[in-house]
Write a protein that holds these residues in place. Structure first.
Motif, PDB file in Angstrom:
ATOM      1  N   PRO A 167       0.806  -1.229   0.000  1.00  0.00           N
ATOM      2  CA  PRO A 167       0.000   0.000   0.000  1.00  0.00           C
ATOM      3  C   PRO A 167       0.841   1.281   0.000  1.00  0.00           C
ATOM      4  N   GLN A 168       1.971   1.303   0.711  1.00  0.00           N
ATOM      5  CA  GLN A 168       2.820   2.487   0.696  1.00  0.00           C
ATOM      6  C   GLN A 168       3.636   2.561  -0.595  1.00  0.00           C
ATOM      7  N   VAL A 169       4.036   1.417  -1.128  1.00  0.00           N
ATOM      8  CA  VAL A 169       4.882   1.372  -2.321  1.00  0.00           C
ATOM      9  C   VAL A 169       4.078   1.612  -3.600  1.00  0.00           C
ATOM     10  N   GLN A 170       2.769   1.448  -3.550  1.00  0.00           N
ATOM     11  CA  GLN A 170       1.958   1.645  -4.754  1.00  0.00           C
ATOM     12  C   GLN A 170       2.166   3.032  -5.344  1.00  0.00           C
ATOM     13  N   THR A 171       2.343   4.042  -4.498  1.00  0.00           N
ATOM     14  CA  THR A 171       2.620   5.400  -4.973  1.00  0.00           C
ATOM     15  C   THR A 171       3.909   5.443  -5.784  1.00  0.00           C
ATOM     16  N   THR A 172       4.912   4.703  -5.351  1.00  0.00           N
ATOM     17  CA  THR A 172       6.185   4.643  -6.077  1.00  0.00           C
ATOM     18  C   THR A 172       5.958   4.054  -7.465  1.00  0.00           C
ATOM     19  N   ILE A 173       5.262   2.941  -7.509  1.00  0.00           N
ATOM     20  CA  ILE A 173       4.984   2.270  -8.773  1.00  0.00           C
ATOM     21  C   ILE A 173       4.195   3.182  -9.705  1.00  0.00           C
ATOM     22  N   ASP A 174       3.130   3.777  -9.184  1.00  0.00           N
ATOM     23  CA  ASP A 174       2.279   4.643 -10.005  1.00  0.00           C
ATOM     24  C   ASP A 174       3.042   5.847 -10.549  1.00  0.00           C
ATOM     25  N   THR A 175       3.889   6.453  -9.732  1.00  0.00           N
ATOM     26  CA  THR A 175       4.644   7.629 -10.159  1.00  0.00           C
ATOM     27  C   THR A 175       5.647   7.260 -11.243  1.00  0.00           C
ATOM     28  N   LEU A 176       6.355   6.159 -11.068  1.00  0.00           N
ATOM     29  CA  LEU A 176       7.310   5.730 -12.098  1.00  0.00           C
ATOM     30  C   LEU A 176       6.602   5.442 -13.409  1.00  0.00           C
ATOM     31  N   LYS A 177       5.484   4.744 -13.348  1.00  0.00           N
ATOM     32  CA  LYS A 177       4.741   4.432 -14.566  1.00  0.00           C
ATOM     33  C   LYS A 177       4.230   5.704 -15.234  1.00  0.00           C
TER      34      LYS A 177
END
Length: 169
Positions: free
Chosen positions: A17-27
């Protein structure tokens, strides 16, 4: 030649849940992402093998999210000279402060960049990785500049809406 990518490693699936922001931003920035659940303590051989494999396939930056003892970023940094960014996960009785200290207290010569605890840090890990990659990718640099301009415009629009509301009220 393989497409450069960012590898995101999480110590537990509860970190997602915290890392999803990282994934979404990179994509959103057009950066290829791989994500794995692997542990510095419970699966050290698998972690080592993944780091070596990812590096051979074109990984440019590793982002590691872990809570509590948070040794994952250090374990990854010990196995690569690619940049490693640690996200201290906000969890446990110390709410991520222990993870922050575990992430930043690396011995000289084995650096790990650390971002803030929690979701702001998770987002900044993506931006920091993108900025590192943009040193060799001008089009990514342009996308970062556009993203920055879009963020500034959003703040200006919110201020204009506030000023209009205050003037009318």
């Amino acid at each position: 030649m393989s497409t450069p990518f960012v590898a995101i490693l999480m110590g537990s699936d509860s970190d997602l849940p915290q890392v999803q922001t990282t994934i979404d931003t990179l994509k959103k920035l057009g950066i290829k992402v791989e994500a794995r659940v692997t542990s510095a303590h419970r699966t050290p051989v698998r972690t080592h093998e993944y780091v070596k494999d990812a590096e051979a396939r074109g990984c440019q930056v590793f982002i590691c999210a872990a809570g509590l003892a948070a040794h994952l970023a250090g374990a990854v940094a010990a196995n690569t000279v690619r940049p490693v960014i640690g996200i201290p996960v906000e969890t446990g009785p110390l709410r991520g402060e222990d993870a922050l200290l575990s992430t930043v207290m690396m011995p000289g010569g084995v650096p790990v960049a650390a971002v803030a605890i929690g979701s702001a840090g998770a987002k900044n890990a993506a931006y920091l990785a993108a900025q590192m990659m943009a040193l060799a990718d001008a089009s990514l640099g342009e996308r970062l500049l556009q993203d920055r301009a879009d963020n500034a415009r959003a703040v200006e629009e919110k201020d204009a809406a506030l000023q209009a509301r205050l003037a009318g009220g």
